[in-house]
Design a protein around this motif. Structure first.
Motif, PDB file in Angstrom:
ATOM      1  N   ALA A 102      18.748 -19.467  -6.929  1.00 50.65           N
ATOM      2  CA  ALA A 102      18.661 -20.831  -7.461  1.00 50.65           C
ATOM      3  C   ALA A 102      19.554 -20.986  -8.683  1.00 50.65           C
ATOM      4  O   ALA A 102      20.224 -22.014  -8.847  1.00 50.65           O
ATOM      5  CB  ALA A 102      17.211 -21.160  -7.812  1.00 50.65           C
ATOM      6  N   ALA A 103      19.614 -19.977  -9.536  1.00 52.71           N
ATOM      7  CA  ALA A 103      20.472 -20.023 -10.726  1.00 52.71           C
ATOM      8  C   ALA A 103      21.941 -20.069 -10.327  1.00 52.71           C
ATOM      9  O   ALA A 103      22.730 -20.810 -10.925  1.00 52.71           O
ATOM     10  CB  ALA A 103      20.190 -18.821 -11.622  1.00 52.71           C
ATOM     11  N   ILE A 104      22.325 -19.300  -9.316  1.00 55.99           N
ATOM     12  CA  ILE A 104      23.719 -19.305  -8.840  1.00 55.99           C
ATOM     13  C   ILE A 104      24.069 -20.671  -8.270  1.00 55.99           C
ATOM     14  O   ILE A 104      25.136 -21.228  -8.566  1.00 55.99           O
ATOM     15  CB  ILE A 104      23.939 -18.183  -7.793  1.00 55.99           C
ATOM     16  N   LYS A 105      23.198 -21.248  -7.469  1.00 58.76           N
ATOM     17  CA  LYS A 105      23.441 -22.575  -6.898  1.00 58.76           C
ATOM     18  C   LYS A 105      23.575 -23.620  -7.997  1.00 58.76           C
ATOM     19  O   LYS A 105      24.436 -24.492  -7.949  1.00 58.76           O
ATOM     20  CB  LYS A 105      22.313 -22.961  -5.927  1.00 58.76           C
ATOM     21  N   GLN A 106      22.709 -23.528  -9.003  1.00 54.34           N
ATOM     22  CA  GLN A 106      22.761 -24.482 -10.106  1.00 54.34           C
ATOM     23  C   GLN A 106      24.077 -24.327 -10.868  1.00 54.34           C
ATOM     24  O   GLN A 106      24.701 -25.317 -11.233  1.00 54.34           O
ATOM     25  CB  GLN A 106      21.569 -24.283 -11.037  1.00 54.34           C
ATOM     26  N   HIS A 107      24.493 -23.103 -11.100  1.00 55.27           N
ATOM     27  CA  HIS A 107      25.752 -22.846 -11.801  1.00 55.27           C
ATOM     28  C   HIS A 107      26.932 -23.391 -10.999  1.00 55.27           C
ATOM     29  O   HIS A 107      27.844 -24.021 -11.565  1.00 55.27           O
ATOM     30  CB  HIS A 107      25.919 -21.339 -12.056  1.00 55.27           C
ATOM     31  N   GLU A 108      26.917 -23.169  -9.689  1.00 52.74           N
ATOM     32  CA  GLU A 108      27.991 -23.681  -8.829  1.00 52.74           C
ATOM     33  C   GLU A 108      28.016 -25.204  -8.839  1.00 52.74           C
ATOM     34  O   GLU A 108      29.086 -25.816  -8.910  1.00 52.74           O
ATOM     35  CB  GLU A 108      27.821 -23.164  -7.402  1.00 52.74           C
ATOM     36  N   ALA A 109      26.836 -25.832  -8.790  1.00 52.95           N
ATOM     37  CA  ALA A 109      26.762 -27.295  -8.803  1.00 52.95           C
ATOM     38  C   ALA A 109      27.288 -27.847 -10.119  1.00 52.95           C
ATOM     39  O   ALA A 109      28.023 -28.855 -10.143  1.00 52.95           O
ATOM     40  CB  ALA A 109      25.328 -27.750  -8.564  1.00 52.95           C
ATOM     41  N   MET A 110      26.971 -27.200 -11.208  1.00 57.61           N
ATOM     42  CA  MET A 110      27.467 -27.645 -12.520  1.00 57.61           C
ATOM     43  C   MET A 110      28.975 -27.486 -12.608  1.00 57.61           C
ATOM     44  O   MET A 110      29.666 -28.348 -13.166  1.00 57.61           O
ATOM     45  CB  MET A 110      26.772 -26.873 -13.642  1.00 57.61           C
ATOM     46  N   SER A 111      29.506 -26.403 -12.065  1.00 57.89           N
ATOM     47  CA  SER A 111      30.955 -26.183 -12.071  1.00 57.89           C
ATOM     48  C   SER A 111      31.653 -27.270 -11.273  1.00 57.89           C
ATOM     49  O   SER A 111      32.687 -27.819 -11.710  1.00 57.89           O
ATOM     50  CB  SER A 111      31.301 -24.813 -11.491  1.00 57.89           C
ATOM     51  N   LYS A 112      31.142 -27.592 -10.108  1.00 52.00           N
ATOM     52  CA  LYS A 112      31.734 -28.643  -9.270  1.00 52.00           C
ATOM     53  C   LYS A 112      31.685 -29.988  -9.991  1.00 52.00           C
ATOM     54  O   LYS A 112      32.646 -30.765  -9.958  1.00 52.00           O
ATOM     55  CB  LYS A 112      31.006 -28.740  -7.925  1.00 52.00           C
ATOM     56  N   GLN A 113      30.559 -30.264 -10.642  1.00 49.71           N
ATOM     57  CA  GLN A 113      30.395 -31.531 -11.356  1.00 49.71           C
ATOM     58  C   GLN A 113      31.404 -31.625 -12.504  1.00 49.71           C
ATOM     59  O   GLN A 113      32.011 -32.676 -12.721  1.00 49.71           O
ATOM     60  CB  GLN A 113      28.969 -31.659 -11.879  1.00 49.71           C
ATOM     61  N   GLN A 114      31.597 -30.514 -13.239  1.00 49.49           N
ATOM     62  CA  GLN A 114      32.557 -30.510 -14.343  1.00 49.49           C
ATOM     63  C   GLN A 114      33.980 -30.699 -13.821  1.00 49.49           C
ATOM     64  O   GLN A 114      34.773 -31.433 -14.415  1.00 49.49           O
ATOM     65  CB  GLN A 114      32.449 -29.200 -15.142  1.00 49.49           C
TER      66      GLN A 114
END
Length: 124
Positions: A102-114
């Motif tokens: 879940a932490a990896i997915k959240q990090h990936e989602a934040m990277s895409k959003q940025q």
């Protein structure tokens, strides 16, 4: 610790109940550091602590059987506890894995959003 205590009791009963030990002199513990001289009068009967300060007179065979049942019960409970520990460890590892994913997915989602925000900012 309890298992070794019960095993020691069984060994002591087997030793004392031998025919050659009848009439044998020995030291009887009166406290942790006080011993009283004594003599084995009847080496076929034993006072067995059955718990909470209660003692019962048993024959040598019955006393050994009593302690053997205690050891067997402890062995069984030990196996059950080990199984529970293994199960809880597996649950813990599974939860930890899910949290990491879940932490990896959240990090990936934040990277895409940025990255998307940067593209929108540079396009404007």
């Amino acid at each position: 610790m309890a298992k070794s205590k019960f095993t020691e009791c069984m060994d002591d009963i087997k030793t004392v109940s031998k025919a050659e030990n009848k009439g044998q002199k020995l030291l009887i513990p009166a406290s942790a550091s006080l011993y009283i001289p004594g003599k084995i009068v009847d080496n076929k009967k034993f006072m067995v602590d059955i718990g909470t300060g209660y003692y019962v007179e048993k024959s040598a065979d019955a006393a050994v059987s009593f302690y053997q049942k205690k050891v067997d019960k402890l062995n069984k409970e030990s196996v059950q506890i080990q199984d529970i520990i293994k199960e809880k460890t597996q649950y813990s590892m599974s939860i930890e894995l899910q949290i990491r994913q879940a932490a990896i997915k959240q990090h990936e989602a934040m990277s895409k959003q940025q990255q998307q925000q940067k593209k929108e900012a540079s396009a404007a």
